[in-house]
Motif scaffolding. Sequence first.
Motif, PDB file in Angstrom:
ATOM      1  N   ARG A 175       0.880  -1.107   0.046  1.00 33.42           N
ATOM      2  CA  ARG A 175       0.047   0.027   0.087  1.00 33.42           C
ATOM      3  C   ARG A 175       0.903   1.200  -0.006  1.00 33.42           C
ATOM      4  N   PRO A 176       1.056   1.892  -1.022  1.00 28.54           N
ATOM      5  CA  PRO A 176       1.460   3.130  -1.192  1.00 28.54           C
ATOM      6  C   PRO A 176       1.309   4.303  -0.266  1.00 28.54           C
ATOM      7  N   GLU A 177      -0.244   4.299   0.173  1.00 34.60           N
ATOM      8  CA  GLU A 177      -0.616   5.209   1.018  1.00 34.60           C
ATOM      9  C   GLU A 177       0.139   4.985   2.494  1.00 34.60           C
ATOM     10  N   ARG A 178       0.242   3.530   2.822  1.00 36.81           N
ATOM     11  CA  ARG A 178       0.726   3.384   4.158  1.00 36.81           C
ATOM     12  C   ARG A 178       2.060   3.879   4.268  1.00 36.81           C
ATOM     13  N   ILE A 179       2.891   3.687   3.112  1.00 31.55           N
ATOM     14  CA  ILE A 179       4.468   3.919   3.145  1.00 31.55           C
ATOM     15  C   ILE A 179       4.391   5.622   3.084  1.00 31.55           C
ATOM     16  N   VAL A 180       3.493   6.233   2.731  1.00 36.37           N
ATOM     17  CA  VAL A 180       3.501   7.538   2.620  1.00 36.37           C
ATOM     18  C   VAL A 180       3.060   8.108   4.255  1.00 36.37           C
ATOM     19  N   GLU A 181       2.218   7.471   5.108  1.00 33.86           N
ATOM     20  CA  GLU A 181       1.952   7.837   6.410  1.00 33.86           C
ATOM     21  C   GLU A 181       3.211   7.558   7.285  1.00 33.86           C
ATOM     22  N   ILE A 182       3.823   6.222   7.102  1.00 31.97           N
ATOM     23  CA  ILE A 182       5.037   5.784   7.831  1.00 31.97           C
ATOM     24  C   ILE A 182       6.151   6.759   7.403  1.00 31.97           C
ATOM     25  N   ALA A 183       6.478   7.176   6.347  1.00 29.16           N
ATOM     26  CA  ALA A 183       7.429   7.997   6.009  1.00 29.16           C
ATOM     27  C   ALA A 183       7.193   9.396   6.790  1.00 29.16           C
ATOM     28  N   LYS A 184       6.091  10.106   6.840  1.00 24.66           N
ATOM     29  CA  LYS A 184       5.928  11.171   7.380  1.00 24.66           C
ATOM     30  C   LYS A 184       6.113  11.119   8.825  1.00 24.66           C
ATOM     31  N   GLY A 185       5.966   9.896   9.509  1.00 26.84           N
ATOM     32  CA  GLY A 185       6.218   9.760  10.805  1.00 26.84           C
ATOM     33  C   GLY A 185       7.504   9.455  11.173  1.00 26.84           C
ATOM     34  N   CYS A 186       8.498   9.313  10.124  1.00 26.96           N
ATOM     35  CA  CYS A 186       9.924   9.388  10.546  1.00 26.96           C
ATOM     36  C   CYS A 186      10.898  10.377   9.703  1.00 26.96           C
ATOM     37  N   ASN A 187      10.263  11.456   9.399  1.00 31.24           N
ATOM     38  CA  ASN A 187      10.545  12.623   8.755  1.00 31.24           C
ATOM     39  C   ASN A 187      11.387  12.205   7.448  1.00 31.24           C
ATOM     40  N   ILE A 188      10.805  11.190   6.575  1.00 40.69           N
ATOM     41  CA  ILE A 188      11.378  11.015   5.335  1.00 40.69           C
ATOM     42  C   ILE A 188      10.516  11.598   4.359  1.00 40.69           C
TER      43      ILE A 188
END
Length: 344
Positions: A175-188
Amino acid sequence: MKQELEAPMLEQKPKKEKATAISKPKMAETKEKTLSDLPGVGAATVEKLELAGFADLMSVAVATPGELIDASGVGEGVAKKMIAAARTMLDMGFSSGLDLLEKRKNVMKISTGTEELDKLLGGGVETNGITEAYGQYGSGKSQIAHVLAVRAQLPVEEGGTGGQVIFIDTESTFRPERIVEIAKGCNIDPDEALKNIKVARAYNSDHQMLLAEKVEDIIKKEGLSIKLVIVDSLTAHFRAEFVGRGTLADRQQKLNKHMHILAKLADTQNLCVYVTNQVMAKPDQFFGDPTEAIGGNIVGHNSQTRLYIRKGKKGTRVAKLVDSPYLPDGEAGFVITQSGIEDI
Ligand code: GTP
Ligand code: MG
């Protein structure tokens, strides 16, 4: 905020080169011999061997003459010579304990983003080996895969590898949307995070095996610094395609080959392989855990680290470390959240 997001990825670039620099000179030194270097083996025989699954010298070295005769139609004498030659050509040598310790120093650990789970894993999910997560549907195996796919990209100091990721998706769970959420969470930067994940959908077990075999090519040809290869799920296709008792041996044989390819990849490229695996009910089990991982010993023996994940109380998850060669058995609790997984 936006700038903050982009900064770590930009700074990461030189690091990526550094990571490849560690492994590349070694690769260049050992000029790899292939099947065509074997005596009496021409292009046609190579093709037949490869079709039958003999992909490299090691597979010939450990084969029986009968298997080679069946696969390629060569005579018994030639088959025996091929095996002997493959054994001599291969550096089946021993490494000293010191060499192995040196190798261990290059091992990187991908933080899961939770203290408890990292502690259980001795710092995180390791490169140079396979980590298997097994458990029932909805236990969080694919969620951890997504978390690792993002966190592997963080610089080493922040619990990542600074490398890129290959995601072999067998059940359309990426799920690319999930990657977006997680990336935001670790400042990527989410776009960077997505760009650094190469996703391939595997349509059946053969396709899945082929994709795993291609990873090394991709690394070499495209000059990528892949540090994490995810196979989610490892066993779903195998389970669906090989039904009935008579096919079990075939399934295990194929799965074994697949695991060997993944293990070799982890070892030669110093990358982490994370695979997910479902469980099945053990109808004859009255005490203890009534479930066991699909693929049984074949998958288990080839995985350095095995995590059994189950649902805990109030939406929590519990990960249990099973049969680790050097870490104490134990459990860690975590929760799945918007930005990935977190301590309870
Ligand atoms: P199978 O592939 O079916 O065997 O299961 P799995 O172990 O891979 O489960 P998965 O990792 O897909 O976990 C699914 C669970 O994660 C769901 O039941 C949700 O509880 C949780 N989950 C998934 N996405 C999110 C999300 O965006 N936010 C939160 N908070 N939880 C999520
Ligand atoms: Mg899943």
